[in-house]
Scaffold this motif. Structure first.
Motif, PDB file in Angstrom:
ATOM      1  N   TYR A 274       0.850  -1.186   0.000  1.00 31.78           N
ATOM      2  CA  TYR A 274       0.000   0.000   0.000  1.00 31.78           C
ATOM      3  C   TYR A 274       0.889   1.241   0.000  1.00 31.78           C
ATOM      4  O   TYR A 274       1.971   1.256   0.593  1.00 31.78           O
TER       5      TYR A 274
ATOM      6  N   THR B 152      -3.679   0.995  -3.736  1.00 31.86           N
ATOM      7  CA  THR B 152      -3.609  -0.402  -3.326  1.00 31.86           C
ATOM      8  C   THR B 152      -2.543  -1.122  -4.154  1.00 31.86           C
ATOM      9  O   THR B 152      -2.152  -0.655  -5.224  1.00 31.86           O
TER      10      THR B 152
ATOM     11  N   ARG C  13      -3.675  -8.656   2.615  1.00 34.60           N
ATOM     12  CA  ARG C  13      -4.317  -7.650   1.763  1.00 34.60           C
ATOM     13  C   ARG C  13      -5.742  -7.395   2.236  1.00 34.60           C
ATOM     14  O   ARG C  13      -6.650  -7.228   1.439  1.00 34.60           O
TER      15      ARG C  13
ATOM     16  N   ASP D 230      -8.025  -4.663   0.876  1.00 35.02           N
ATOM     17  CA  ASP D 230      -8.590  -4.816  -0.461  1.00 35.02           C
ATOM     18  C   ASP D 230     -10.070  -5.191  -0.423  1.00 35.02           C
ATOM     19  O   ASP D 230     -10.756  -5.121  -1.445  1.00 35.02           O
ATOM     20  N   ASN D 231     -10.559  -5.587   0.755  1.00 38.76           N
ATOM     21  CA  ASN D 231     -11.978  -5.915   0.888  1.00 38.76           C
ATOM     22  C   ASN D 231     -12.864  -4.676   0.825  1.00 38.76           C
ATOM     23  O   ASN D 231     -14.082  -4.803   0.745  1.00 38.76           O
TER      24      ASN D 231
ATOM     25  N   GLN E 284     -13.495  -0.475  -0.575  1.00 40.92           N
ATOM     26  CA  GLN E 284     -13.188   0.479  -1.635  1.00 40.92           C
ATOM     27  C   GLN E 284     -12.550   1.727  -1.014  1.00 40.92           C
ATOM     28  O   GLN E 284     -13.178   2.773  -0.870  1.00 40.92           O
TER      29      GLN E 284
ATOM     30  N   SER F  44      -9.169   2.812  -1.947  1.00 39.25           N
ATOM     31  CA  SER F  44      -8.152   3.410  -2.807  1.00 39.25           C
ATOM     32  C   SER F  44      -8.714   4.602  -3.572  1.00 39.25           C
ATOM     33  O   SER F  44      -9.706   4.488  -4.291  1.00 39.25           O
TER      34      SER F  44
ATOM     35  N   GLN G 208     -10.963  -0.788  -9.072  1.00 37.12           N
ATOM     36  CA  GLN G 208     -10.510  -2.020  -8.432  1.00 37.12           C
ATOM     37  C   GLN G 208     -10.535  -3.159  -9.436  1.00 37.12           C
ATOM     38  O   GLN G 208     -11.355  -3.190 -10.350  1.00 37.12           O
ATOM     39  N   TYR G 209      -9.643  -4.103  -9.216  1.00 40.14           N
ATOM     40  CA  TYR G 209      -9.616  -5.276 -10.068  1.00 40.14           C
ATOM     41  C   TYR G 209     -10.670  -6.287  -9.627  1.00 40.14           C
ATOM     42  O   TYR G 209     -11.102  -6.280  -8.478  1.00 40.14           O
TER      43      TYR G 209
ATOM     44  N   ASN H  83     -10.203  -8.001  -6.251  1.00 41.23           N
ATOM     45  CA  ASN H  83     -10.579  -7.237  -5.069  1.00 41.23           C
ATOM     46  C   ASN H  83     -12.079  -7.294  -4.849  1.00 41.23           C
ATOM     47  O   ASN H  83     -12.554  -7.370  -3.719  1.00 41.23           O
TER      48      ASN H  83
ATOM     49  N   THR I 163     -14.328  -8.671  -1.537  1.00 34.08           N
ATOM     50  CA  THR I 163     -15.444  -7.966  -0.925  1.00 34.08           C
ATOM     51  C   THR I 163     -16.665  -8.865  -0.845  1.00 34.08           C
ATOM     52  O   THR I 163     -17.362  -8.917   0.173  1.00 34.08           O
TER      53      THR I 163
END
Length: 278
Positions: free
Chosen positions: A39, A69, A99, A102-103, A105, A107, A166-167, A170, A174
């Motif tokens: 990060y 991220t 990570r 990453d769960n 949003q 970023s 986000q990819y 990720n 979530t």
């Protein structure tokens, strides 16, 4: 239970590691295209920075934060004037999940008004850190933790939502937490009982073996470790109240007898419950 509550429930299992923290200045011709393995948080001190991710463009100004991220490719450039910012590379893990952020949003560009006090605290500490003041490294880590916690609090209050793309991986993370929400709720509602893994696997409509793997991948620890942590948190709270006997607390947390509870408590806190509160 809100999905962000896991950070309070499992705060003892959260690890934040600062990999590097420094400041840079760039001329108005500066342009950078890259991605990081950890990060990255920028605190803009002077100028404006344009961020491009895929086909989207974002603008950060003096006082704002930019949170990237890992593995996200960005292009950054100055606009008309030079820029200066403090960057901090860090990792934040929960259990074995390195990570976990990453769960959510998170970023994006975070405007200073959302985290004004926390930024000021971080900057004051950074000034001490760059002068190698005693204990400033520990204080910097603490201030960064406070800052990240405030960003997450604003996210939970729906005052902030990261804009950066986000990819799909990720997004899957979530969805993993969302799918486990009935499990979290069940555990909270039955914390006064003995909870078997096969029970909560059934709540998630999964086989026991698959559920254990799924849970650990999403949260970074096994369901048994999660239940144990919650019971120990609750045991601590009940002991501080000084209203209940060890036998009563054991019953309230689903242990078959005071001995089993005391053994579990001592394993976690290194002292028996009878000596925990003076």
């Amino acid at each position: 239970m809100d999905s962000l509550d896991i950070f309070n429930e499992l705060s003892e299992l959260i690890k934040l590691q600062i990999n590097s923290c420094s400041e840079v200045a760039h001329p108005n011709s500066w342009i950078e295209r890259r991605q990081h393995n950890d990060y990255d948080l920028w605190c803009i001190q002077e100028g404006q920075i344009e961020i491009r991710i895929q086909e989207e463009m974002y603008l950060a100004s003096e006082g704002d934060l930019i949170l990237f991220t890992p593995k996200v490719t960005y292009t950054a450039t100055t606009l008309s004037t030079s820029c200066k910012f403090i960057f901090t590379h860090f990792d934040l893990s929960l259990g074995d999940h390195i990570r976990i952020l990453d769960n959510f949003q998170l970023s994006g560009i975070i405007h200073s008004t959302l985290v004004e006090e926390e930024i000021r605290l971080f900057l004051d500490t950074y000034d001490q850190y760059k002068r190698s003041a005693p204990m400033s490294g520990i204080r910097l880590k603490g201030c960064l933790t406070i800052l990240i916690a405030k960003i997450m609090e604003q996210y939970g209050r729906k005052q902030y939502r990261g804009e950066f793309v986000q990819y799909p991986t990720n997004q899957k993370l979530t969805m993993d937490l969302v799918k486990l929400q009935p499990v979290f709720d069940f555990i909270h509602e039955h914390l006064h009982q003995t909870i078997r893994v096969e029970e909560i696997a059934a709540v998630a409509s999964m086989s026991e073996k698959y559920f254990i793997s799924y849970f650990k991948q999403a949260l970074g620890l096994t369901p048994g470790r999660y239940i144990y942590q919650l019971k120990m948190n609750r045991a601590r709270e009940l002991l501080y109240l000084k209203r209940y006997s060890i036998k009563e607390i054991a019953s309230m947390l689903g242990y078959p007898d005071p001995y089993s509870f005391s053994k579990a408590f001592k394993k976690y806190y290194k002292v028996p419950p009878s000596k925990f509160v003076w």
